[in-house]
Scaffold this active site. Structure first.
Site, mmCIF file in Angstrom:
data_model
loop_
_atom_site.group_PDB
_atom_site.id
_atom_site.type_symbol
_atom_site.label_atom_id
_atom_site.label_comp_id
_atom_site.label_asym_id
_atom_site.label_seq_id
_atom_site.Cartn_x
_atom_site.Cartn_y
_atom_site.Cartn_z
ATOM 1 N N ASP A 197 -0.046 -0.891 -4.881
ATOM 2 C CA ASP A 197 -1.217 -0.352 -5.511
ATOM 3 C C ASP A 197 -1.051 0.951 -6.107
ATOM 4 O O ASP A 197 -2.039 1.419 -6.829
ATOM 5 C CB ASP A 197 -2.226 -0.276 -4.538
ATOM 6 C CG ASP A 197 -1.988 0.582 -3.436
ATOM 7 O OD1 ASP A 197 -1.041 1.141 -3.060
ATOM 8 O OD2 ASP A 197 -3.382 0.937 -2.565
ATOM 9 N N ASN A 198 -0.040 1.716 -5.806
ATOM 10 C CA ASN A 198 0.230 3.110 -6.443
ATOM 11 C C ASN A 198 1.618 3.697 -5.968
ATOM 12 O O ASN A 198 2.007 2.704 -5.008
ATOM 13 C CB ASN A 198 -0.901 4.074 -5.990
ATOM 14 C CG ASN A 198 -1.353 4.310 -4.519
ATOM 15 O OD1 ASN A 198 -2.451 3.752 -3.922
ATOM 16 N ND2 ASN A 198 -0.310 4.559 -3.796
ATOM 17 N N CYS B 37 -5.419 4.001 -4.209
ATOM 18 C CA CYS B 37 -5.908 2.629 -3.761
ATOM 19 C C CYS B 37 -7.339 1.833 -4.339
ATOM 20 O O CYS B 37 -6.934 0.928 -4.600
ATOM 21 C CB CYS B 37 -6.327 2.635 -1.828
ATOM 22 S SG CYS B 37 -4.863 3.276 -0.969
ATOM 23 N N HIS C 89 -11.090 -2.540 0.468
ATOM 24 C CA HIS C 89 -11.262 -1.105 -0.356
ATOM 25 C C HIS C 89 -11.985 -1.050 -1.436
ATOM 26 O O HIS C 89 -11.756 -0.132 -2.435
ATOM 27 C CB HIS C 89 -9.940 -0.593 -0.410
ATOM 28 C CG HIS C 89 -9.528 1.016 0.191
ATOM 29 N ND1 HIS C 89 -8.564 1.597 -0.330
ATOM 30 C CD2 HIS C 89 -10.432 1.763 1.002
ATOM 31 C CE1 HIS C 89 -8.834 3.031 0.235
ATOM 32 N NE2 HIS C 89 -9.681 2.768 1.114
ATOM 33 N N ASP D 162 0.766 -1.234 -0.089
ATOM 34 C CA ASP D 162 -0.071 -0.042 -0.041
ATOM 35 C C ASP D 162 0.828 1.123 0.017
ATOM 36 O O ASP D 162 1.467 1.507 0.801
ATOM 37 C CB ASP D 162 -0.851 0.094 1.423
ATOM 38 C CG ASP D 162 -2.013 0.997 0.819
ATOM 39 O OD1 ASP D 162 -2.257 1.735 0.094
ATOM 40 O OD2 ASP D 162 -3.082 0.738 1.560
ATOM 41 N N ASP D 163 0.845 1.933 -1.165
ATOM 42 C CA ASP D 163 1.588 3.131 -1.312
ATOM 43 C C ASP D 163 2.981 2.812 -1.039
ATOM 44 O O ASP D 163 3.747 4.016 -0.904
ATOM 45 C CB ASP D 163 1.370 4.338 -0.237
ATOM 46 C CG ASP D 163 -0.084 4.873 -0.293
ATOM 47 O OD1 ASP D 163 -0.930 4.503 -1.125
ATOM 48 O OD2 ASP D 163 -0.574 5.828 0.428
#
Ligand code: CA
Ligand code: CA
Lengths: 512, 512
Positions: free
Chosen positions: B279-280, B69, B132, B29-30
């Site tokens: 995810d990003n 996300c 999410h 995540d991130d």
């Protein structure tokens, strides 16, 4: 009986060689920290260097002594900061100087070079590629401990007309054997040149000769294909994802492989320390024709991380264990101290040496607490201690240059840091934590305890540093068109001497 | 006899298993492209991920489908761009939307998720960590093909007061078992939380159970320690060079090691494809508390490379040869297509699938020419084809946000590109060559042949893309405080239901 003699000879040389390993320094020109696959370049085009790193020790925290060619190279070979060895200018404040062909100065006879000290210890020394410590006869490599040379005293700028400006000569030992763009071609349209091939052959033939002679050697391999104008040989043109600069990197990577292979085939790999690094950060001023400094700020000419942090790999099969990463803060000046240590030579005791020996870092992973000094010309711009870097002066380049399109930090703008005027922060330095913030974007709050603690530790270091600092005579103040390469040593034999103008010294102009 | 039966069983399962490998997607995540040692982070603190890369295939050109996300995760599980699967907003132009607890929408029943298709094929599916894709009961994982879940439907924001805003629940399967900051602690001062330990144990116990049951599994491991507020468990706090963010990365790296070790000890390593990605891009808005995007421009929320290029490693011992690098352009949507391909399941033919199977890339290094689309909300901002990336719209974030200190491109400024107003370049796109210029700093000259050629090839792709584009019903337009986590499934059993306010839907505000 023959077997016995062979065994005794082997024992003798093996002991002899182990106590005096060969030293091979591979110094790239303007190659950036981020140019290697192992340092994260997205194109991942340096398989041999990545392999070399996996077989040796990677140094992500390794620095040059100045963000420009000549002072960096002078520091490497003297083990001393440019301000001590004279590779700086006082013509203006905090300006990088180097050795263009108009330069009058060069490496002082009072400096003791690694090559001289190793020669005294019985090493055979060769430099291949760019010298850049002055080009008048008294400054050339064979006057400073090298036994052999193939390469040039200057950058491969040109072509010139041999009238207002002579083309740069290429030397074999102490005489010129031709000139760039006349006898040694670099095609300014296609970028084609076979120079890296020549530099590689010179390295491998020297290694073969020395392996056969069973005499320890110091090879200083300094190809310059990644310095503008960037070049590559025909078979590498258009082969990379990255254009001509990437082609040059791929060829150098390939050449590193050839040289390491030669160490293996000649049987000296286990007795040779190879250290790969670069003389300064990638020249972002060259835009897409320059290299990459990865996540670091700015590039060549600046004292931000992008200007002075270098790719660095130590390789020594059997002695350096494979697959290691050392966060030891290192500098090019450590190569001087390390090489002497490995050769069993005491460093000169009559002068300050800024390098430290990395021998026990290589062998046992030892960490030594030591600062890194970031100089630009005559000014101490910044100091790193542990993770903290304090900037006393911040400057990228002037507004005047910027208006002409010259930018050392393209696409980057950190307020008050990548400034276009010289910012004086000596009373309250700008401090960054390079662990949390390798890109130098977020200054610590001066009111924080962390800032206060880092500041006082660094100021202590600076005080001590300045107390022990005796600047050498500046070598980069005077220029004169009369000293250009009109009549280099050896020109008569070739009937290639040009007529110099009358001497007319002037203060060199160093705009940044 | 026993030996024979054993042999037959082994043959049967070995054949069975080989045709239906386990699928393990590790989605960070991130986490940024530049956060891994193998992708060049100077701290080199991800030994297990670097080892995983050396044992498998590294993808330096791998992308998410949206720089945020929820849309990214929806794209991964549907194999479809957010504009098709509904994970976008039309409330304003080119705005990223996600699923905060006020969101009314979620994953549509009309979408076919990877979990649903693999469940039909006999796989046992578990999601660990962040979902999410909507948090109202009908949107939860067990309604969409997953058999097991431990984690949360939302980010671990908080703590809240359970009055104006409820704390985010943590679920076991289809019921809440507690709430963040109440039953599952995250210390906002120290950053301590044992959540990564829990997420890792959930993964390893599932693997062990499935290995014993000899049933193929799909494990979607989605820990969120590197998403703000960043956390790590006690034994990892202060262990990295990089502060709390680095501590979180080190713990995730360690956990990846535990999970891979579990695959080995349970004997299923050779029959499990593991794909690690994020995810990003790193949330540069979090400054020193965020990750690194290496040499790429900007970060999370933007359609520059820093926002959408992801670290990516494919690992499958015995099938993927070690030490490979593939420059195949990949996207998270390819994980959908690849997993189906490996499971022998036909992808749905009644809808457009944006993913492609990477199976033959893994096995034979096959390269497939395909574009990458960079969406921000409802707008196609940019397209990559080969090395060329054309920006039709450029925007970092608004001046209003910038004045409040919100900056998606801190320290970076590329004129007309990292703009604070939406720049419309649809008639003359800004084109970069990502090989020569991975940092998106130097636009091609629109008058050059290179530009013209790249432009027409990309416009062709865009035309085709838009012709085949039927946007799904936008799920991220409506918000309502009444749908927040007042009374999640399972709250009654725990006597932890809160009273929701009356429904009062409003158009969600997406400022960037
Ligand atoms: Ca240089
Ligand atoms: Ca995310």
């Amino acid at each position: 009986m023959i077997i016995l003699v062979g065994f005794l000879l082997f024992s003798f040389f093996s002991e002899f060689e182990c106590s005096r390993p060969n030293i091979l320094i591979m110094l790239m020109d303007d190659m950036g920290w981020g140019d290697l696959g192992v340092f994260g370049h997205p194109s991942k085009e340096t398989p041999r260097l990545d392999q070399m790193a996996s077989e040796g020790m990677l140094f992500p925290d390794f620095y040059t002594a100045n963000p420009l060619c000549s002072p960096s190279r002078a520091a490497l070979l003297t083990g001393r900061l440019p301000l001590r060895n004279g590779f700086y200018t006082t013509n203006a404040h905090a300006r990088n100087g180097y050795t263009p062909q108009e330069i009058v100065g060069g490496i002082s006879d009072r400096e003791l070079l690694l090559s001289e000290l190793l020669a005294l210890a019985g090493y055979r020394n060769k430099i291949v590629g760019k010298w850049h410590l002055g080009h008048q006869a008294q400054y050339l490599p064979l006057k400073h401990g090298f036994h052999e040379w193939f390469g040039s005293s200057n950058c491969h700028f040109g072509p010139y007309n041999d009238k207002s400006t002579p083309n740069i000569p290429v030397f074999r030992n102490d005489e010129m054997i031709g000139r760039y763009y006349e006898d040694f071609q670099i095609n300014r349209t296609t970028g084609e040149s076979n120079l890296t091939i020549l530099f590689t052959e010179e390295a491998t033939s020297f290694i073969k000769k020395q392996a056969q002679a069973q005499q320890p050697f110091f090879l200083y391999w300094a190809p310059d294909a990644t310095h503008a104008p960037v070049y590559a040989s025909r078979s590498f043109l258009d082969k990379s994802e990255r254009g001509l600069y990437g082609d040059a990197v791929r060829e150098l990577d390939f050449s590193v492989g050839i040289i390491l292979d030669t160490l293996w085939t000649t049987g000296v790999a286990n007795n040779t320390l190879v250290f790969f690094t670069s003389d300064n950060g990638a020249a972002l001023v060259s835009k897409i024709m320059g290299g990459s400094n990865g996540p670091f700020l700015c590039g060549k000419e600046t004292t931000f991380e992008g200007g002075m942090r270098e790719p660095a790999i130590a390789w020594w099969p059997g002695t350096i264990k494979p697959g290691q990463v050392s966060h030891q803060l290192g500098t090019v000046m450590d190569l001087f101290s390390t090489a002497l240590d490995l050769a069993g030579v005491e460093p000169p005791s009559d002068r300050v040496i800024d390098g430290i020996s990395l021998k026990s870092t290589f062998i046992d992973g030892k960490m030594t607490d030591r600062p890194v000094f970031y100089y630009r010309g005559n000014e101490l711009m910044a100091v790193r201690l542990g993770f903290y870097k304090a900037h006393f002066w911040c400057w990228s380049n002037s507004w005047e240059e910027l208006k002409q399109g010259i930018d050392f930090c393209p696409g980057e703008k950190v307020e008050g840091i990548t400034s276009h005027q010289q910012m004086n922060y000596t009373t309250q330095p700008k401090i960054f934590h390079l662990g949390r913030d390798p890109g130098e974007k977020y200054t610590l709050n001066p009111k924080s305890k962390e800032y206060q603690k880092a500041k006082s530790a660094i100021l202590e270091i600076v005080k001590e540093h300045k107390n022990n600092l005796t600047p050498g005579k500046p070598q980069l103040n005077w220029c004169d068109k009369a000293v250009m390469h009109w009549s280099p040593p050896g020109c008569k034999k070739l009937k290639r001497c040009l007529t110099p103008p009358s001497p007319k010294p002037y203060l060199c102009s160093w705009p940044h």
